[in-house]
Scaffold this active site. Structure first.
Site, PDB file in Angstrom:
ATOM      1  N   ASP A  99       0.763  -1.194   0.033  1.00 35.58           N
ATOM      2  CA  ASP A  99      -0.029   0.032   0.108  1.00 35.58           C
ATOM      3  C   ASP A  99       0.943   1.128  -0.018  1.00 35.58           C
ATOM      4  OD1 ASP A  99      -3.157   0.573   0.665  1.00 35.58           O
ATOM      5  OD2 ASP A  99      -1.881   2.283   1.316  1.00 35.58           O
TER       6      ASP A  99
ATOM      7  N   TYR B 136     -11.413   6.112 -15.576  1.00 36.04           N
ATOM      8  CA  TYR B 136     -11.628   4.856 -14.765  1.00 36.04           C
ATOM      9  C   TYR B 136     -12.527   3.481 -15.575  1.00 36.04           C
ATOM     10  CZ  TYR B 136     -13.159   2.156 -10.657  1.00 36.04           C
ATOM     11  OH  TYR B 136     -13.523   0.788  -9.801  1.00 36.04           O
TER      12      TYR B 136
ATOM     13  N   LYS C 236     -10.370   0.075 -16.355  1.00 35.08           N
ATOM     14  CA  LYS C 236     -11.021  -1.224 -15.875  1.00 35.08           C
ATOM     15  C   LYS C 236     -11.280  -2.010 -17.126  1.00 35.08           C
ATOM     16  CE  LYS C 236     -10.661  -0.535 -11.348  1.00 35.08           C
ATOM     17  NZ  LYS C 236      -9.812  -1.449 -10.789  1.00 35.08           N
TER      18      LYS C 236
END
Length: 318
Positions: A38, A175, A179
């Site tokens: 992360d 986005y 995707k």
């Protein structure tokens, strides 16, 4: 800890919060040794959110260890060559092997297309699509080396796509495009890497996270009654991800895309050829248009783009 991932080494990118955190904890609960990656940025990818770079990954690692599991933290940028390379090295150096990769890292910068800056487009496509490609590339190189050395591999990759990538989403051009690209990358990787013992699949989750709570505030609300089923908890998605990362239990499943939401799992059937007209000769534009109209009349209508019609129901039958 023991379970269907007992002894397997699994990387989870974006594992410090939301879906990634839920996946990391669920994998550890099933016996996996987990590398939690992360970067520690905000929901728009910008720095400055406490507890700082890598801090959320370390918190998840602490949770796993407190429960008796094994985990390592990695705070590198998976969309950068060195960050992706060092991530795979962290697993191999820390645990001696790598069995599965869950690509989950991402953030949002939503704008209508006419207002979408090139910088925001590039940033979103970079983290989602390049952030899938680079860890996959380095993991695949490791698994190819294992296969060439004669060591049996039962490797797994789980990508994270979205309903926005499958259907489109108003205000999410970058986005949605990224995707959708992840789905195509999944299909290519499944076809190319099968010879090395690698299975590659993708999951389109729907859950309450930092990225969705503003877009779907009502649908993403937590239940009010104590003990009620939290339909939008990220933990509802993780069991499928864990199974896809397992060895023998998930054998033979590759090149597939699943939706996972609440208690529902759906196998997506993707692009399939529908009605076709073939005259075995070149069409004129008018003839092509007439044929296309006729074909559309007999075809299934497309599902609506997210945000273009009535609110999407949280649950559906089937």
């Amino acid at each position: 800890m023991s379970g269907i991932c007992d002894g397997r080494v699994v990387i989870v990118t974006g594992g410090g919060r939301g879906l990634g955190r839920a996946h990391a904890l669920a994998l550890a609960a099933e016996g996996a040794r987990v590398v939690v990656n992360d970067l520690g940025v905000g929901p728009d990818g910008l720095p400055g959110e406490p507890p700082g770079p890598g801090g959320h990954a370390r918190q998840v690692v602490d949770e796993i260890r407190a429960a008796g599991g094994e985990a390592l933290a990695h705070g590198g940028d998976v969309a950068a060559p060195e960050g992706a390379r060092s991530l795979i090295a962290a697993a191999v150096d820390g645990f001696g092997r790598l069995d599965a990769l869950v690509n989950n890292a991402g953030f949002l910068r939503d704008r209508m297309l006419v207002n979408l800056d090139e910088e925001d487009w590039d940033a979103v496509v970079r983290v989602h699509l390049k952030g899938h490609f680079l860890p996959l590339k380095h993991a695949a190189a490791y698994w190819r080396g294992e296969a060439k050395a004669g060591r049996e591999t039962a490797a797994r990759v789980v990508g994270t796509t979205s309903g926005a990538g499958l259907l489109g989403s108003v205000g999410q051009g970058g986005y949605s495009a990224a995707k959708a690209g992840i789905v195509a990358l999944t299909l290519v990787a499944a076809a190319e890497l099968g010879r090395y013992g690698v299975q590659v699949n993708a999951v389109a989750p729907a859950a309450r996270t930092r990225m969705t709570e503003r877009a779907f505030p009502e649908a993403m609300a937590a239940p009010g009654a104590p003990g009620a089923f939290d339909a939008m908890s990220p933990s509802n998605v993780s069991p499928l991800v864990v199974w896809l990362c397992s060895g023998p239990p998930s054998a033979g499943v590759t090149g597939r895309v699943f939706e996972a939401e609440a208690g529902r799992i759906t196998v997506m059937e993707g692009w399939r050829r529908g009605p076709t007209a073939d005259r075995a000769a070149r069409w004129t534009p008018a003839e092509a248009g007439e044929a296309a109209r006729g074909l559309l009349a007999g075809a299934e209508p497309p599902l609506p783009v997210y945000g273009s019609g009535p609110p999407r129901p949280v649950h559906r039958k089937g």
